[in-house]
Design an enzyme around this catalytic site. Structure first.
Site, short mmCIF file in Angstrom:
data_model
loop_
_atom_site.label_atom_id
_atom_site.label_comp_id
_atom_site.label_asym_id
_atom_site.label_seq_id
_atom_site.Cartn_x
_atom_site.Cartn_y
_atom_site.Cartn_z
N CYS A 34 0.56 -1.39 -0.13
CA CYS A 34 0.16 -0.28 0.24
C CYS A 34 0.90 1.32 -0.14
CB CYS A 34 -1.06 0.26 1.38
SG CYS A 34 -1.65 -1.47 1.67
N ASP A 441 20.36 37.07 -14.09
CA ASP A 441 19.20 36.89 -14.75
C ASP A 441 18.53 38.17 -14.09
OD1 ASP A 441 16.43 35.53 -15.96
OD2 ASP A 441 16.01 36.44 -14.07
#
Length: 495
Positions: A34, A441
């Site tokens: 599970c 940037d």
């Protein structure tokens, strides 16, 4: 993590969905495995075993739980944050490399022998490449059985099985049901509806929190005309896949992403799903990322305002690399137009009856004879585009799901016209390196200045060491501080 029994068992006791995908729990008394958040009663500690992957649990003789469907949980974030051979192998297997080229092809891509790859995977994830690929085929088969009316022969072929018998045996062994029994059992489910003919609709699981506005806003703002679009609150794009083209429509929600796929060849389904998950960074662990970034006083307000940021990534590493070079030192709109012109001139046409997509972004092989006159940009950048295309085609630059991040940077910087900004953007958005950081940037520097952080590249890079290994996510958080279209979802023109 699966080796830490106490920690895993506590996660199972608390039904903590954050650990879904990190490991599976196998119950000795029932013979099933599970996900950690399975709603069933927690088994006694002496009756459980923990495995790193579904494939390892299957190899040990356990069947998949019919209630919690552990194979449909988000993937382990571990493979996206590591750059070692095992992580690279897991990313390539998810991208279908074993099904297309076998274990030998996987080993060649990694630069190792097949025996070494087998040994490394067995030691860490408890299963070899073939078992991992088999588990992936089983999950693809289950998805097609549950969500389409395809004949089982077509399902077996699409999922990658070599014969109907192999398909039947695998489904029965993994799910403890025949294909017809599995379809009958899920016939009344509504959470994964089937779309129009030729379209498969499913839910992509995601770990929460999920700040999808920044992710989808960025994808919308940088959408390439003809290849990408936003329509009715949905991001849509064309896909170039191993066996044909496709179109995907992605609609975000706080706890999942609705994904509709139109494929020319259903054999491309697992690859298409893997690439869509990669595009949206859905296997990330936002709790781990945000815990580190909240510790920085300057970043804390951004993290608390919209926790769970994801990196807007790519479905194709080569496409992102070319788009990064096209976008050097120009506006987002100008970069979009250049990429759109390239796609219209060299990309393969696609038929999109539901929208305005016209082409698939061209492959590197289709750009080898590109006409420089069609590139309305300075000569140096034209040469950079042509140099990058040639280097990728020659194997001098390797960009794929299993690429070595540091080696890729070195290879990219060896291409004339490719500098640090371009290399970091490609590493961040193309390759998924969680620690890429474009310190030069302009947007990153402007946001840093607004937050009182160093805004010169050298000072910002030095300061960023405290954010490792999550600097890509810092970049995304910094971008959210800007007044820019990348932070608008849905975009204003489509609102």
């Amino acid at each position: 993590m699966h080796d830490d029994f106490d920690r895993c068992y506590r996660a199972v006791q608390s039904k903590d969905a954050r650990f879904d995908g990190w490991f599976v729990i196998a119950v000795l008394s029932t013979g099933i495995y599970c996900r950690p958040s399975c709603p069933a009663r927690t088994p006694l500690a002496r009756n459980v075993r923990f495995y790193p992957t579904a494939a390892a649990a299957q190899r040990a003789g356990f069947r998949s739980c019919k209630r919690c469907r552990p194979d449909a949980s988000p993937g382990s974030p571990e493979w996206n944050i590591r750059g070692d051979v095992v992580a690279r192998a897991m990313r390539l297997i998810a991208d279908g490399t074993v099904d297309r080229t076998g274990v030998t092809g996987l080993a060649d891509r990694l630069g190792y022998t097949t025996r070494q790859v087998e040994r490394l995977l067995q030691a860490e994830v408890g299963a070899g490449p073939l078992a991992l690929a088999r588990a992936q085929r089983a999950q693809t088969a289950r998805m097609l059985i549950e969500t389409t009316a395809l004949p089982f022969g077509d399902v077996a072929f699409a999922a990658g099985f070599s014969s109907i018998r192999q398909f039947n045996d695998t489904v029965r062994e993994v799910f403890d049901l025949t294909p017809s029994g599995l379809r009958q059992r899920t016939a009344n489910r509504t959470e994964m509806p089937t779309g129009a003919a030729g379209t498969l609709t499913l839910r992509l699981a995601v770990r929460q929190p999920f700040a999808f506005e920044g992710l989808f806003g960025h994808l919308a703002a940088t959408a390439v005309p003809g290849c990408e679009e936003v329509r009715d609150g949905t991001f849509r794009r064309s896909l170039r896949l191993p066996s044909g083209a496709g179109i995907v429509s992605l609609t975000p929600s706080p706890d999942h992403v609705r994904c509709s796929l139109q494929l020319e060849d259903f054999r491309d389904l697992p690859v298409a799903i893997a690439r869509c998950r990669r595009l949206l960074d859905l296997d990330a662990d936002p709790e781990a990322v945000d815990a580190v970034l909240r510790a920085d006083e300057a970043l804390r307000p951004l993290v608390l305002k919209a926790p769970g940021q994801r990196i807007p990534r790519a479905v194709d590493e080569h496409e992102m690399a070319i788009r990064a070079v096209l976008g050097q030192q120009i506006s987002t709109q100008r970069a979009r137009n250049l990429a759109g012109r390239l796609a219209a001139d060299y990309g393969r046409p696609v038929a999109d009856v539901s929208g305005g997509l016209t082409h698939v972004f061209p492959a590197v092989s289709e750009l080898l004879d590109i006409d420089p006159q069609r590139l309305a940009m300075p000569g140096a950048r034209k040469q950079a585009v042509q140099g990058l295309v040639t280097a990728i085609d020659a194997g001098q630059v390797v960009l794929d799901a299993g690429a070595d991040w540091d080696a890729a940077r070195t290879q990219l910087l060896a291409v004339a016209g490719v500098g640090p900004w371009t290399a970091e953007i490609i590493a961040m958005r193309g390759l998924g390196d969680p620690d890429a950081f474009p310190a030069t940037d302009l947007g990153t520097r402007a946001a840093a200045r607004r937050l009182g952080l160093p805004d010169d590249p050298r000072g910002l890079s030095a300061h960023s060491s405290r954010w490792r290994p999550w600097r890509s996510y810092v970049t995304q958080y910094l971008w959210t501080a800007l007044d820019h279209p990348v932070n608008q979802w849905p975009p204003k023109e489509a609102a």
